[in-house]
Design a protein around this motif. Sequence first.
Motif, short mmCIF file in Angstrom:
data_model
loop_
_atom_site.label_atom_id
_atom_site.label_comp_id
_atom_site.label_asym_id
_atom_site.label_seq_id
_atom_site.Cartn_x
_atom_site.Cartn_y
_atom_site.Cartn_z
N LEU A 177 45.73 19.40 54.11
CA LEU A 177 45.26 20.77 54.71
C LEU A 177 43.98 20.69 53.82
CD1 LEU A 177 44.62 23.43 56.35
CD2 LEU A 177 45.85 24.24 54.50
N LEU A 178 42.55 20.42 54.96
CA LEU A 178 41.52 20.18 54.51
C LEU A 178 40.71 21.39 55.31
CD1 LEU A 178 38.84 18.46 53.98
CD2 LEU A 178 39.09 17.48 56.53
N ILE A 179 40.32 21.97 54.29
CA ILE A 179 39.59 23.33 54.05
C ILE A 179 38.10 23.18 54.23
CG2 ILE A 179 39.62 25.82 54.28
CD1 ILE A 179 42.09 26.35 52.50
N ASP A 180 37.21 23.54 55.17
CA ASP A 180 35.53 23.67 54.66
C ASP A 180 34.97 25.10 54.71
OD1 ASP A 180 33.08 23.23 55.00
OD2 ASP A 180 32.76 23.65 57.18
N THR A 181 35.28 24.90 53.22
CA THR A 181 35.07 26.32 52.53
C THR A 181 32.97 26.06 51.98
OG1 THR A 181 35.66 24.91 50.20
CG2 THR A 181 36.86 26.60 51.25
N ASP A 182 32.57 25.04 52.35
CA ASP A 182 31.49 25.52 52.29
C ASP A 182 30.84 26.40 53.28
OD1 ASP A 182 27.69 25.67 52.72
OD2 ASP A 182 28.36 23.00 53.43
N LEU A 183 30.79 27.88 53.19
CA LEU A 183 30.80 28.96 54.06
C LEU A 183 29.87 29.54 55.30
CD1 LEU A 183 33.49 31.24 51.86
CD2 LEU A 183 34.03 29.66 53.41
N GLN A 184 28.61 29.16 54.21
CA GLN A 184 27.42 29.63 54.76
C GLN A 184 26.96 27.92 55.78
OE1 GLN A 184 25.07 30.70 51.55
NE2 GLN A 184 24.11 31.98 53.48
N PHE A 185 26.88 27.33 54.97
CA PHE A 185 26.67 26.01 55.82
C PHE A 185 27.43 24.44 56.37
CE2 PHE A 185 22.83 27.50 53.52
CZ PHE A 185 22.09 28.42 54.43
N GLY A 186 28.46 25.07 56.58
CA GLY A 186 30.29 24.11 56.45
C GLY A 186 29.77 23.40 58.13
N ASP A 187 29.67 21.75 58.02
CA ASP A 187 29.70 21.02 59.26
C ASP A 187 30.95 20.41 59.34
OD1 ASP A 187 28.98 19.56 57.16
OD2 ASP A 187 27.32 19.40 58.05
N LEU A 188 31.85 20.85 58.92
CA LEU A 188 32.65 19.69 58.79
C LEU A 188 33.79 19.53 60.35
CD1 LEU A 188 34.99 18.38 56.44
CD2 LEU A 188 36.77 20.21 56.79
N GLY A 189 33.73 20.62 60.85
CA GLY A 189 33.95 20.79 62.17
C GLY A 189 33.19 19.82 62.77
N LEU A 190 31.89 19.58 63.32
CA LEU A 190 31.31 18.65 64.03
C LEU A 190 31.53 17.14 64.01
CD1 LEU A 190 29.43 19.65 65.99
CD2 LEU A 190 27.40 19.44 64.20
N SER A 191 31.31 17.30 62.39
CA SER A 191 31.86 15.87 61.19
C SER A 191 33.19 15.23 62.46
CB SER A 191 31.93 15.85 60.19
OG SER A 191 30.23 16.27 60.03
N MET A 192 34.19 16.36 62.33
CA MET A 192 35.27 15.71 62.19
C MET A 192 35.75 15.26 64.06
SD MET A 192 37.53 16.97 59.69
CE MET A 192 38.75 15.85 59.35
N GLY A 193 34.73 16.09 65.22
CA GLY A 193 34.92 16.49 66.28
C GLY A 193 35.94 16.92 66.67
N LEU A 194 35.74 18.85 65.39
CA LEU A 194 37.09 19.70 66.57
C LEU A 194 35.73 20.46 66.62
CD1 LEU A 194 38.87 19.50 63.32
CD2 LEU A 194 39.89 19.06 65.25
N LYS A 195 36.61 21.20 68.14
CA LYS A 195 35.47 22.34 68.71
C LYS A 195 36.22 23.43 68.74
CE LYS A 195 32.17 18.43 69.68
NZ LYS A 195 32.72 17.47 69.63
N GLN A 196 36.79 23.61 68.59
CA GLN A 196 37.64 24.79 68.69
C GLN A 196 37.03 26.16 67.98
OE1 GLN A 196 38.40 21.82 67.40
NE2 GLN A 196 41.34 21.94 69.25
N ASP A 197 37.69 27.12 68.75
CA ASP A 197 36.78 28.35 67.98
C ASP A 197 36.89 29.27 67.06
OD1 ASP A 197 35.44 28.11 70.38
OD2 ASP A 197 36.00 29.28 71.36
N ARG A 198 38.41 28.66 66.67
CA ARG A 198 38.96 29.14 64.59
C ARG A 198 38.62 28.93 64.05
NH1 ARG A 198 44.78 26.68 66.74
NH2 ARG A 198 43.15 25.82 67.96
N THR A 199 38.32 29.77 63.48
CA THR A 199 37.52 29.84 62.07
C THR A 199 38.20 29.89 61.29
OG1 THR A 199 35.63 31.11 62.13
CG2 THR A 199 35.38 29.48 63.32
#
Length: 384
Positions: A177-199
């Motif tokens: 399980l990979l969690i983007d815990t850079d809560l303010q400026f996280g860009d993990l979703g973008l870097s992984m090509g994940l464009k879903q809405d669920r955050t």
Amino acid sequence: MMVEQKIRILIADDIKDTRQLIRRLLEMDEQFEVVGEAENGLEVLQFVKQNEVDIVLMDINMPELNGLEATGQLTINHPDIIVVIMSVQSESEYLKKAMLYGAKEFIIKPLNFELVAQTLTETYSRHKKIKQVSAVSHKVFDTKIISYFGTKGGTGKTFLAMNTAIFLSKEQKKKVLLIDTDLQFGDLGLSMGLKQDRTITDIVEEGAEHSYEALIPYLLHYSENLDVIISPHKAEHAEYISKKAIDDLLKTVNGYYDIIICDLGVNYSDVTLAIMDASTQIHFVTSMELAAVQNAIQGIEVMKSLNYTSDKVKVIVNKSYRGSGMTVKDIEKAIKMKVHAEVEEQPKIVRHVMNIGDPGSLYTRHRHTKIVKQLNMVANLIDS
Ligand SMILES: Nc1ncnc2c1ncn2[C@@H]1O[C@H](COP(=O)(O)OP(=O)(O)OP(=O)(O)O)[C@@H](O)[C@H]1O
Ligand SMILES: [Mg+2]
């Protein structure tokens, strides 16, 4: 590659010759079926209403409705259709835009057929996999938590966190399980090509951090063994996520994965500290720049003051390069700690992987490169 069903492709380009050329090329490969052609974005939207399409191969400059706008509409109304953008190098500023509109890949013109075929099959299988529900469902694991942290921005924490997650899940078949815990400026979703809405914001709003069953609908399935939770879309949402919510989330997922990887921001917020406390290991990332090393000296001091030992903190020098005026030994001397891994600066490969949002391609296209070997060593630190 063996496929049970052909990949159905719609070719969208305003130039007839280009469409015909692509059609001829694709028809030479039996994996593909060209189901239609469109001259502009409007025709694309019309076509997909009446026909089954897996991939739209989309030109950017088209009359009526251009490729970017058509991509945006497809992403909203037909999220299952994969858009692959075709563009000439000089339009490169549009490429990033296209990805933001929801395109999954791009191909640069003039087209190299082998690359086109490879890109289409890889993108197709990657996104088909994301749709499959992860098999993770039993609380059987002795979970390790690894967090990626550093005191300077842009040293490559996200890049390394993402790679470790992919390497362990893909190559070592671990449940991750990979969690983007850079809560303010996280860009993990973008870097992984994940464009879903669920955050993570939705998770906490619904109170889903309290049970794994409740959490399942919010997990993004990157691949069979890798689930992802992405950070809020807006920096100001970060404040709604409390230390307690994060603590509860980590407790809830404990046991369902071999490894949980947290990508932290550059700060010592109470959330960051809670995650570091809960971590089995902290991978402290620095780069080979004076400012980064200076920050690292202070950061490592803080680690020591928190009583984190060298068992827990592993230092990684990323973006290392000859001619930086310093060596790993110099860094060790400055931070008074061993450097556990080194990853070379490799802008060409890394930028490509990050820009197309497809870190998995490191293990296909770039598998035998030095940087990938070094990244594997970083991931293997979890067993040290
Ligand atoms: N080994 C490397 N070689 C070349 N470029 C790299 C390398 N590692 C990371 N990068 C690039 O450096 C930039 C910053 O990387 P990344 O976003 O992972 O850093 P970060 O530490 O997470 O940043 P932030 O502090 O903003 O969260 C990205 O553009 C990435 O592509
Ligand atoms: Mg980051």
